[in-house]
Design a protein around this motif. Structure first.
Motif, PDB file in Angstrom:
ATOM      1  N   ASP A   1     -53.611 -57.568  26.407  1.00  0.00           N
ATOM      2  CA  ASP A   1     -52.607 -58.642  26.449  1.00  0.00           C
ATOM      3  C   ASP A   1     -53.234 -60.027  26.443  1.00  0.00           C
ATOM      4  OD1 ASP A   1     -50.269 -56.877  26.754  1.00  0.00           O
ATOM      5  OD2 ASP A   1     -51.199 -56.383  28.674  1.00  0.00           O
TER       6      ASP A   1
ATOM      7  N   THR B   1     -56.492 -62.062  21.388  1.00  0.00           N
ATOM      8  CA  THR B   1     -55.611 -62.223  20.223  1.00  0.00           C
ATOM      9  C   THR B   1     -56.425 -62.242  18.935  1.00  0.00           C
ATOM     10  OG1 THR B   1     -55.703 -64.655  20.274  1.00  0.00           O
ATOM     11  CG2 THR B   1     -53.960 -63.574  21.580  1.00  0.00           C
TER      12      THR B   1
ATOM     13  N   THR C   1     -52.934 -63.635  12.646  1.00  0.00           N
ATOM     14  CA  THR C   1     -52.136 -62.733  11.821  1.00  0.00           C
ATOM     15  C   THR C   1     -51.157 -63.525  10.963  1.00  0.00           C
ATOM     16  OG1 THR C   1     -52.237 -61.090  13.596  1.00  0.00           O
ATOM     17  CG2 THR C   1     -50.636 -60.693  11.864  1.00  0.00           C
TER      18      THR C   1
ATOM     19  N   THR D   1     -52.053 -63.281  17.760  1.00  0.00           N
ATOM     20  CA  THR D   1     -51.257 -62.114  18.127  1.00  0.00           C
ATOM     21  C   THR D   1     -52.077 -61.229  19.055  1.00  0.00           C
ATOM     22  OG1 THR D   1     -50.224 -62.184  15.936  1.00  0.00           O
ATOM     23  CG2 THR D   1     -49.915 -60.171  17.215  1.00  0.00           C
ATOM     24  N   THR D   2     -51.481 -60.818  20.182  1.00  0.00           N
ATOM     25  CA  THR D   2     -52.235 -60.021  21.147  1.00  0.00           C
ATOM     26  C   THR D   2     -52.597 -58.666  20.555  1.00  0.00           C
ATOM     27  OG1 THR D   2     -50.281 -58.999  22.136  1.00  0.00           O
ATOM     28  CG2 THR D   2     -51.007 -61.129  23.048  1.00  0.00           C
TER      29      THR D   2
ATOM     30  N   ARG E   1     -52.262 -55.838  21.975  1.00  0.00           N
ATOM     31  CA  ARG E   1     -51.215 -54.857  22.240  1.00  0.00           C
ATOM     32  C   ARG E   1     -50.116 -54.930  21.187  1.00  0.00           C
ATOM     33  NH1 ARG E   1     -50.677 -51.837  26.553  1.00  0.00           N
ATOM     34  NH2 ARG E   1     -51.883 -53.223  27.902  1.00  0.00           N
ATOM     35  N   THR E   2     -49.763 -56.151  20.803  1.00  0.00           N
ATOM     36  CA  THR E   2     -48.768 -56.297  19.739  1.00  0.00           C
ATOM     37  C   THR E   2     -49.299 -55.753  18.423  1.00  0.00           C
ATOM     38  OG1 THR E   2     -47.826 -58.264  20.808  1.00  0.00           O
ATOM     39  CG2 THR E   2     -47.343 -57.944  18.477  1.00  0.00           C
TER      40      THR E   2
ATOM     41  N   ASP F   1     -48.899 -52.106  18.569  1.00  0.00           N
ATOM     42  CA  ASP F   1     -47.507 -51.675  18.458  1.00  0.00           C
ATOM     43  C   ASP F   1     -46.976 -51.777  17.030  1.00  0.00           C
ATOM     44  OD1 ASP F   1     -47.433 -51.123  21.131  1.00  0.00           O
ATOM     45  OD2 ASP F   1     -46.514 -53.037  21.710  1.00  0.00           O
ATOM     46  N   ILE F   2     -47.467 -52.782  16.275  1.00  0.00           N
ATOM     47  CA  ILE F   2     -46.871 -53.065  14.970  1.00  0.00           C
ATOM     48  C   ILE F   2     -47.778 -52.695  13.797  1.00  0.00           C
ATOM     49  CG2 ILE F   2     -45.920 -54.886  13.497  1.00  0.00           C
ATOM     50  CD1 ILE F   2     -45.116 -56.381  16.014  1.00  0.00           C
TER      51      ILE F   2
END
Length: 230
Positions: free
Chosen positions: A168, A171, A174, A181-182, A184-185, A188-189
């Motif tokens: 978290d 980064t 992106t 953007t972290t 974790r993101t 997830d994506i």
């Protein structure tokens, strides 16, 4: 001549091959491609820079010599003036040829500089892609570590929590705007952890429930009260 053959040449031969191809209209495309190969490009720039310095020195020396000759001619009166004008056409012709060559060398140096920048950008992009892939693998490893703790139900140490928090905190840029953007993101994506379907995994019972999201405890069905079982 390919890039490897060109690389084997001595400096004097390399320079001759280089200077005979600096003018685009008379340039041999195959030879120029070998000259601008990443393995030969730094050497070509160095040699051509020396040529440019040498011709600049020649132009300055000839100008000085011509000025001295002019003064000598004026000192000799009419005879000297006639000699001055008689040698003027030859001197100007030689000066123009040398100056034109000097300018072509300058333009070729600029070309080679642009080629070097293209090579540097390509190498930087490749290095950046490799670094991004390494970071993706590291983030996936941390995510699997966190998911394993969630599945096992064991108590996590402070060092575990500190490790997981990096997902978290860290980064990466992106999108077109290079928004931070972290990790974790990204996981997830974008950075999905591709795993084989459970039907293809060994030692898995046929009636095992499908896995949920890593790190999230799965719901279990409670037994039906007596008399309501079907």
């Amino acid at each position: 001549m390919d890039a490897q053959d060109l690389a084997q040449l001595a400096d004097k031969e390399f320079e001759q091959m280089l200077t005979s191809n600096i003018h685009p209209p008379t340039r041999d495309a195959t030879t120029w491609e070998a000259i601008t190969h990443p393995d030969n490009l730094p050497r070509a720039r160095k040699i051509l820079t020396h040529v440019h310095e040498r011709t600049a020195s020649v132009l300055r020396r000839r100008k000085t010599e011509r000025e001295e000759f002019h003064a000598q001619c004026l000192a000799r009166g009419e005879a000297g003036k006639r000699e001055w004008f008689a040698t003027r056409a030859e001197f100007e012709s030689l000066r123009r040829r040398t100056a034109n060559f000097h300018q072509r060398v300058q333009r070729a140096i600029s070309e080679l500089g642009e080629e070097q920048r293209n090579v540097n950008r390509a190498q930087s992009h490749s290095s950046g892609q490799q670094s991004r892939e390494t970071l993706r693998e590291l983030a996936l490893a941390v995510q699997r570590h966190q998911a394993a703790h969630a599945r096992d139900g064991g108590g996590a140490e402070q060092t575990d929590h500190e490790l997981w928090r990096h997902l978290d905190r860290l980064t990466v840029p992106t999108g077109p705007a290079q928004e931070p953007t972290t990790l974790r993101t990204m996981l997830d994506i974008y950075w999905t952890d591709v795993r084989p379907p459970r039907s293809q995994e060994r030692h898995t019972a046929p009636d095992s429930p499908p896995p949920g999201r890593p790190g999230v405890p799965q719901a279990r069905r409670a037994p039906a009260p007596d008399g309501l079982a079907t």
